[in-house]
Motif scaffolding. Sequence first.
Motif, PDB file in Angstrom:
ATOM      1  N   VAL A 371       0.829  -1.206   0.000  1.00  0.00           N
ATOM      2  CA  VAL A 371       0.000   0.000   0.000  1.00  0.00           C
ATOM      3  C   VAL A 371       0.866   1.259   0.000  1.00  0.00           C
ATOM      4  CG1 VAL A 371      -1.671   1.335   1.339  1.00  0.00           C
ATOM      5  CG2 VAL A 371      -1.961  -1.131   1.095  1.00  0.00           C
ATOM      6  N   SER A 372       1.909   1.268   0.828  1.00  0.00           N
ATOM      7  CA  SER A 372       2.764   2.453   0.912  1.00  0.00           C
ATOM      8  C   SER A 372       3.483   2.710  -0.410  1.00  0.00           C
ATOM      9  CB  SER A 372       3.784   2.284   2.042  1.00  0.00           C
ATOM     10  OG  SER A 372       3.131   2.259   3.299  1.00  0.00           O
ATOM     11  N   LEU A 373       3.924   1.665  -1.083  1.00  0.00           N
ATOM     12  CA  LEU A 373       4.568   1.838  -2.389  1.00  0.00           C
ATOM     13  C   LEU A 373       3.602   2.441  -3.405  1.00  0.00           C
ATOM     14  CD1 LEU A 373       6.691  -1.444  -2.673  1.00  0.00           C
ATOM     15  CD2 LEU A 373       7.542   0.900  -2.407  1.00  0.00           C
ATOM     16  N   LEU A 374       2.350   2.001  -3.373  1.00  0.00           N
ATOM     17  CA  LEU A 374       1.357   2.565  -4.283  1.00  0.00           C
ATOM     18  C   LEU A 374       1.066   4.025  -3.956  1.00  0.00           C
ATOM     19  CD1 LEU A 374      -1.179  -0.417  -4.501  1.00  0.00           C
ATOM     20  CD2 LEU A 374       0.411   0.350  -6.269  1.00  0.00           C
ATOM     21  N   LEU A 375       0.977   4.337  -2.669  1.00  0.00           N
ATOM     22  CA  LEU A 375       0.709   5.721  -2.268  1.00  0.00           C
ATOM     23  C   LEU A 375       1.834   6.657  -2.685  1.00  0.00           C
ATOM     24  CD1 LEU A 375      -0.756   5.149   1.314  1.00  0.00           C
ATOM     25  CD2 LEU A 375      -1.996   6.074  -0.657  1.00  0.00           C
ATOM     26  N   LEU A 376       3.066   6.168  -2.640  1.00  0.00           N
ATOM     27  CA  LEU A 376       4.210   7.003  -3.014  1.00  0.00           C
ATOM     28  C   LEU A 376       4.449   7.019  -4.513  1.00  0.00           C
ATOM     29  CD1 LEU A 376       6.728   5.969  -0.193  1.00  0.00           C
ATOM     30  CD2 LEU A 376       5.480   8.129  -0.378  1.00  0.00           C
ATOM     31  N   GLY A 377       4.223   5.873  -5.163  1.00  0.00           N
ATOM     32  CA  GLY A 377       4.564   5.763  -6.579  1.00  0.00           C
ATOM     33  C   GLY A 377       3.479   6.199  -7.535  1.00  0.00           C
ATOM     34  N   VAL A 378       2.245   5.805  -7.271  1.00  0.00           N
ATOM     35  CA  VAL A 378       1.126   6.138  -8.179  1.00  0.00           C
ATOM     36  C   VAL A 378      -0.070   6.644  -7.366  1.00  0.00           C
ATOM     37  CG1 VAL A 378       1.743   4.670 -10.138  1.00  0.00           C
ATOM     38  CG2 VAL A 378       0.603   3.647  -8.178  1.00  0.00           C
ATOM     39  N   PRO A 379       0.072   7.736  -6.638  1.00  0.00           N
ATOM     40  CA  PRO A 379      -1.025   8.210  -5.778  1.00  0.00           C
ATOM     41  C   PRO A 379      -2.254   8.630  -6.562  1.00  0.00           C
ATOM     42  CG  PRO A 379       0.696   9.881  -5.958  1.00  0.00           C
ATOM     43  CD  PRO A 379       1.241   8.640  -6.591  1.00  0.00           C
ATOM     44  N   ARG A 412       1.497  11.066   1.360  1.00  0.00           N
ATOM     45  CA  ARG A 412       2.861  10.698   1.753  1.00  0.00           C
ATOM     46  C   ARG A 412       2.946  10.471   3.262  1.00  0.00           C
ATOM     47  NH1 ARG A 412       5.797  15.494  -1.782  1.00  0.00           N
ATOM     48  NH2 ARG A 412       4.955  14.873  -3.819  1.00  0.00           N
ATOM     49  N   PHE A 413       2.190  11.250   4.030  1.00  0.00           N
ATOM     50  CA  PHE A 413       2.156  11.028   5.480  1.00  0.00           C
ATOM     51  C   PHE A 413       1.579   9.644   5.788  1.00  0.00           C
ATOM     52  CE2 PHE A 413       2.358  15.657   5.339  1.00  0.00           C
ATOM     53  CZ  PHE A 413       3.183  15.965   6.403  1.00  0.00           C
ATOM     54  N   VAL A 414       0.502   9.285   5.079  1.00  0.00           N
ATOM     55  CA  VAL A 414      -0.116   7.974   5.290  1.00  0.00           C
ATOM     56  C   VAL A 414       0.891   6.864   4.990  1.00  0.00           C
ATOM     57  CG1 VAL A 414      -1.977   6.426   4.602  1.00  0.00           C
ATOM     58  CG2 VAL A 414      -2.398   8.883   4.755  1.00  0.00           C
ATOM     59  N   ALA A 415       1.629   7.004   3.889  1.00  0.00           N
ATOM     60  CA  ALA A 415       2.621   5.999   3.525  1.00  0.00           C
ATOM     61  C   ALA A 415       3.695   5.865   4.594  1.00  0.00           C
ATOM     62  CB  ALA A 415       3.258   6.360   2.185  1.00  0.00           C
ATOM     63  N   CYS A 416       4.034   6.953   5.260  1.00  0.00           N
ATOM     64  CA  CYS A 416       5.083   6.934   6.281  1.00  0.00           C
ATOM     65  C   CYS A 416       4.628   6.269   7.579  1.00  0.00           C
ATOM     66  CB  CYS A 416       5.556   8.358   6.566  1.00  0.00           C
ATOM     67  SG  CYS A 416       6.502   9.090   5.206  1.00  0.00           S
ATOM     68  N   TYR A 417       3.388   6.515   8.012  1.00  0.00           N
ATOM     69  CA  TYR A 417       2.988   5.967   9.318  1.00  0.00           C
ATOM     70  C   TYR A 417       2.282   4.610   9.208  1.00  0.00           C
ATOM     71  CZ  TYR A 417      -1.841   7.903   8.747  1.00  0.00           C
ATOM     72  OH  TYR A 417      -3.112   8.204   8.329  1.00  0.00           O
TER      73      TYR A 417
END
Length: 511
Positions: A371-379, A412-417
């Motif tokens: 999920v974090s990779l998707l949020l950062l790569g293809v939000p 990006r905050f969501v991907a971090c936490y």
Amino acid sequence: MEGVLIPATDPSGSNLPEIGDNLAPDPSGSPGERPSWWRGPGGGAEVLAVAAPLVVSSLSWTVMTFVDRMMLSNWSGAAMSAAFVATVAWWAVVCLPVGLCSYTGTFVAQYHGSNQPQRIGPAVWQGVWVALAVSPLVLALVPLAGPLFALAGHTGEAAALEARYFQLMCYGAPAMLLAQSLSSFYSGRSKTVLVMLVDTTYALVNLVLDYWWIFGLSISWQGEAVRIFPAMGIDGAGWATVLSLWLKAATYLVLMLRADNRLRFRADDWRIDWALAGRLFRFGAPSGVQMLLDVLGFTVFIVLVGRLGAVESEATSMTFSIGSLAFMPICGLGLAASILVGQHLGENRDVAAARATWTTLHVAWAYMAVVSLLLLGVPQIFLWGFFASPTPVAGETAPREAVAATALVLMRFVACYNFMDAMLIVFVSALKGAGDTRFVLLVSLVMGFLLATLSLLAVEVFQAGIYGCWALVSCWIATLGILFFLRFLQGKWRSMRVIEMDQGHPDALSH
């Protein structure tokens, strides 16, 4: 308020490790062989068998609310934001009784693990009585919705929409509480496929009704358009959810009262058992209060961010809706951890309970990594549905380009936490499954107060802005995750139980 303490032994009487040991006997291997990640009690096969349907069930609710808000964003941005704010406020109201009713599942799990099926039906009915007892209190808030949102500083159209959606959700609250108690009859016994089927069915029903009731449905009859559902906007979204919740609760009741369940589990023993109800309240109330404190702190955060402006409010609502796609499946994994910890402790196998918790964390982190990779790569793929319509039906209150740009940063905050959020959910669920609810309550009391206070200071005193507020909530989640992780490592939960032990159980004399 902690669980009954018993010696940490397996049924054969040998002492078990106290802290940090995630091994368990593997019947498929040779004596003394270290079990693989997949096999044995608490291994991947057991965890996924219980967790996968619960993840789908959690996703069904998440997808339902996510698509609901996407549809409303194409009706109006104000309606989407109002539905989110009202849902958060409604959840703050119902999360305490939801926590209390859902804790029925821990009793079912431990009774199931200790081979006391005759106690399962009565335990579920105590949860039903709790649901019925608190429902009038929730319904009493319906006429107070307007003043409550006005008190939060919200005015005009936003306040009116928030109040209306909050009122509609309150009508569905009794059904949600009943479903929480009744579904634990199956989830506590690891019959999670049935829970998945019921929850998914009514999530789909809700989605269909959402579309019809938000935008309207007409059919052609003898050359004329006949209106079946009126276009009701945010009201239609609320009524669709209410009807779906009541249908789901009724389905769980009918399923539980089948003849075989009445015979084996005394599923028709609806009498109030004051001793059992007392234990449910003793352990479940701290769990519910913990949820309340967390949500109250979070609600204050949402309300204060709403004061920053329409762009910040809509972007925050949108991002938290997207974040729920990551959060809710982990809730399903957390519920699986709680169930397996309860069952293995009922069997008096705390090593297997610990192993199930660590295995669940591995699965949760693997999911969060994707999920974090998707949020950062293809939000952008998470945003398209919110802007499917070039112009909202009821107009817009904030520039859509500014909302989208802000939401892209917030993701990006969501991907971090995400990883700390997974650790928080898994370990707090394991502690609850054992009965360590007093510690959970105390931590939440302190941390909920801190989030509310620091959010107020960030917005009103330090003028931290939207990104400063999101940095604050990210640190709050990380701190909670670390605290519950350390408590789990301490190992006190291993010797806790929430149920009375049957006299035929090997540890009956310990009580």
